[in-house]
Write a protein that holds these residues in place. Structure first.
Motif, PDB file in Angstrom:
ATOM      1  N   ASN A  45      33.196 -20.796  31.827  1.00  0.00           N
ATOM      2  CA  ASN A  45      33.366 -19.351  31.637  1.00  0.00           C
ATOM      3  C   ASN A  45      33.604 -19.012  30.171  1.00  0.00           C
ATOM      4  O   ASN A  45      33.095 -18.017  29.655  1.00  0.00           O
ATOM      5  CB  ASN A  45      34.532 -18.830  32.485  1.00  0.00           C
ATOM      6  CG  ASN A  45      34.193 -18.817  33.968  1.00  0.00           C
ATOM      7  OD1 ASN A  45      33.013 -18.867  34.341  1.00  0.00           O
ATOM      8  ND2 ASN A  45      35.204 -18.778  34.820  1.00  0.00           N
ATOM      9  N   GLU A  46      34.383 -19.850  29.494  1.00  0.00           N
ATOM     10  CA  GLU A  46      34.648 -19.619  28.057  1.00  0.00           C
ATOM     11  C   GLU A  46      33.379 -19.822  27.229  1.00  0.00           C
ATOM     12  O   GLU A  46      33.155 -19.109  26.256  1.00  0.00           O
ATOM     13  CB  GLU A  46      35.754 -20.562  27.559  1.00  0.00           C
ATOM     14  CG  GLU A  46      37.130 -20.245  28.098  1.00  0.00           C
ATOM     15  CD  GLU A  46      37.625 -18.847  27.751  1.00  0.00           C
ATOM     16  OE1 GLU A  46      37.367 -18.370  26.632  1.00  0.00           O
ATOM     17  OE2 GLU A  46      38.256 -18.230  28.634  1.00  0.00           O
ATOM     18  N   TYR A  51      29.016 -17.345  24.147  1.00  0.00           N
ATOM     19  CA  TYR A  51      27.584 -17.050  23.978  1.00  0.00           C
ATOM     20  C   TYR A  51      27.371 -15.535  23.960  1.00  0.00           C
ATOM     21  O   TYR A  51      26.675 -15.004  23.086  1.00  0.00           O
ATOM     22  CB  TYR A  51      26.766 -17.704  25.098  1.00  0.00           C
ATOM     23  CG  TYR A  51      25.386 -17.136  25.190  1.00  0.00           C
ATOM     24  CD1 TYR A  51      24.449 -17.379  24.177  1.00  0.00           C
ATOM     25  CD2 TYR A  51      25.007 -16.305  26.248  1.00  0.00           C
ATOM     26  CE1 TYR A  51      23.188 -16.817  24.222  1.00  0.00           C
ATOM     27  CE2 TYR A  51      23.757 -15.746  26.301  1.00  0.00           C
ATOM     28  CZ  TYR A  51      22.850 -16.000  25.287  1.00  0.00           C
ATOM     29  OH  TYR A  51      21.610 -15.431  25.328  1.00  0.00           O
ATOM     30  N   ASN A  52      27.998 -14.824  24.897  1.00  0.00           N
ATOM     31  CA  ASN A  52      27.832 -13.363  24.976  1.00  0.00           C
ATOM     32  C   ASN A  52      28.361 -12.660  23.733  1.00  0.00           C
ATOM     33  O   ASN A  52      27.874 -11.599  23.361  1.00  0.00           O
ATOM     34  CB  ASN A  52      28.540 -12.803  26.219  1.00  0.00           C
ATOM     35  CG  ASN A  52      27.779 -13.119  27.487  1.00  0.00           C
ATOM     36  OD1 ASN A  52      26.556 -13.320  27.448  1.00  0.00           O
ATOM     37  ND2 ASN A  52      28.470 -13.194  28.611  1.00  0.00           N
ATOM     38  N   VAL A  56      28.206 -18.609  19.666  1.00  0.00           N
ATOM     39  CA  VAL A  56      27.493 -19.883  19.751  1.00  0.00           C
ATOM     40  C   VAL A  56      26.169 -19.681  20.483  1.00  0.00           C
ATOM     41  O   VAL A  56      26.052 -18.790  21.327  1.00  0.00           O
ATOM     42  CB  VAL A  56      28.385 -20.935  20.475  1.00  0.00           C
ATOM     43  CG1 VAL A  56      28.557 -20.630  21.941  1.00  0.00           C
ATOM     44  CG2 VAL A  56      27.874 -22.362  20.291  1.00  0.00           C
ATOM     45  N   SER A  57      25.180 -20.499  20.090  1.00  0.00           N
ATOM     46  CA  SER A  57      23.910 -20.496  20.818  1.00  0.00           C
ATOM     47  C   SER A  57      23.625 -21.906  21.322  1.00  0.00           C
ATOM     48  O   SER A  57      23.927 -22.893  20.648  1.00  0.00           O
ATOM     49  CB  SER A  57      22.773 -20.048  19.893  1.00  0.00           C
ATOM     50  OG  SER A  57      21.526 -20.370  20.487  1.00  0.00           O
ATOM     51  N   PHE A  58      23.051 -21.975  22.504  1.00  0.00           N
ATOM     52  CA  PHE A  58      22.747 -23.267  23.130  1.00  0.00           C
ATOM     53  C   PHE A  58      21.251 -23.572  23.062  1.00  0.00           C
ATOM     54  O   PHE A  58      20.775 -24.442  23.772  1.00  0.00           O
ATOM     55  CB  PHE A  58      23.211 -23.247  24.592  1.00  0.00           C
ATOM     56  CG  PHE A  58      24.698 -23.090  24.757  1.00  0.00           C
ATOM     57  CD1 PHE A  58      25.500 -24.198  24.969  1.00  0.00           C
ATOM     58  CD2 PHE A  58      25.305 -21.839  24.683  1.00  0.00           C
ATOM     59  CE1 PHE A  58      26.879 -24.067  25.121  1.00  0.00           C
ATOM     60  CE2 PHE A  58      26.683 -21.691  24.829  1.00  0.00           C
ATOM     61  CZ  PHE A  58      27.465 -22.813  25.052  1.00  0.00           C
ATOM     62  N   SER A  91      23.528 -18.303  32.537  1.00  0.00           N
ATOM     63  CA  SER A  91      24.267 -17.293  31.769  1.00  0.00           C
ATOM     64  C   SER A  91      24.293 -17.587  30.275  1.00  0.00           C
ATOM     65  O   SER A  91      24.981 -16.882  29.518  1.00  0.00           O
ATOM     66  CB  SER A  91      25.709 -17.203  32.279  1.00  0.00           C
ATOM     67  OG  SER A  91      25.709 -16.962  33.660  1.00  0.00           O
ATOM     68  N   ILE A  92      23.592 -18.634  29.840  1.00  0.00           N
ATOM     69  CA  ILE A  92      23.525 -18.951  28.408  1.00  0.00           C
ATOM     70  C   ILE A  92      22.056 -19.185  28.042  1.00  0.00           C
ATOM     71  O   ILE A  92      21.186 -19.174  28.912  1.00  0.00           O
ATOM     72  CB  ILE A  92      24.391 -20.193  28.044  1.00  0.00           C
ATOM     73  CG1 ILE A  92      23.959 -21.424  28.858  1.00  0.00           C
ATOM     74  CG2 ILE A  92      25.871 -19.886  28.232  1.00  0.00           C
ATOM     75  CD1 ILE A  92      24.665 -22.721  28.461  1.00  0.00           C
TER      76      ILE A  92
END
Ligand code: F6R
Length: 241
Positions: A45-46, A51-52, A56-58, A91-92
């Motif tokens: 969740n964190e 990301y939101n 950070v980007s994955f 979600s990412i």
């Protein structure tokens, strides 16, 4: 072992996510080893929150999951494939092709398992491995045994694990009895490990892992031999140490 005791599961999530986020900020193509179950959910969740918030980007991150049930399809609501998509991947901005959850029903188990270990090695090895711990001290699905396991393999789950997992299924007969899991040796190859546990039902396993002798009777005890392990637990899980 760096053992830290927190007040809540949410605080653990913040601390674990911070380590992962800092790693990705330092190396945007970091390789993550991921776990399912209740323990890592606050961490995921964190990560989603970060990301939101554009922290950070994955998009270049790769991930390998620890394990998957045998006998149910990836599309099953209880598969670990589904769990990871529902609790993190959807979600990412991680790319689907960069995420790997073991195939729970490979045609040739041996070929699949060897290939999974090779894929991890070829990617450069796992930078950060997220782990939960079973009430019986399992990590991944490496159950208490006579010897520590090596690479990825197919395992028979113990009664205690089936019992713990039945909360997600309608009937205990529906709980898979086998799984494909990374072995203890593959887990130990990770450069850094974060193990998360909460609740009194984990207290004995945490005691045996931290204070017990290193023994395959408590698979997690092998983590005493790793030089970069964070044990993030709440007061209940820490109640016997
Ligand atoms: C899950 C896994 C298991 C769990 C362990 C604890 O991928 O490998 O070892 O981490 O069973 O599960 P929870 O967190 O649900 O108590």
């Amino acid at each position: 072992m760096d053992v830290k005791i927190f007040n809540t599961a949410e605080e653990i999530g913040v601390a674990a996510a911070e380590i992962i986020i800092n790693k990705i900020k330092a190396d945007d193509s970091a390789i993550l080893g991921l776990a399912t179950g209740s323990s890592p959910i606050p961490t995921y969740n964190e990560l989603i929150k970060a990301y939101n918030n554009n922290v950070v980007s994955f998009k270049n991150v790769k991930s390998f999951n620890l394990d998957e049930y045998c006998g149910i399809p990836a599309s099953d609501r209880n598969s670990y494939y589904t769990f990871m998509h529902q609790n993190l991947f959807n979600s990412i901005d991680i790319k689907e092709e960069n995420t790997q959850v073991p195939d729970g029903n490979p045609e040739d188990v041996e070929v699949f398992c060897k290939g999974y270990d090779e894929a991890i090695k070829n990617a450069g090895g796992i930078d950060i491995q997220v782990l939960g711990i079973g009430r019986n001290g399992h990590i991944g699905f490496n159950e208490p045994a006579e010897k520590f396991t090596k690479g990825t393999y197919k395992v028979k789950l113990t009664e205690s694990t089936i019992e713990a997992n039945k909360r997600f299924f309608d009937k205990v007969e529906d709980v898979p009895t086998e799984a494909i899991t990374m072995g203890v040796e593959s887990i130990l190859d990770a450069k850094e490990i974060i193990l998360i546990a909460t609740g009194t039902d984990k207290a004995q396993a945490i005691h045996d892992m931290v204070k017990g002798e290193v023994s395959p009777a408590c698979p997690a005890s092998i983590l005493q031999k790793h030089s970069n392990v964070h044990i993030f637990i709440d007061k209940d899980a820490a109640s016997l140490i």
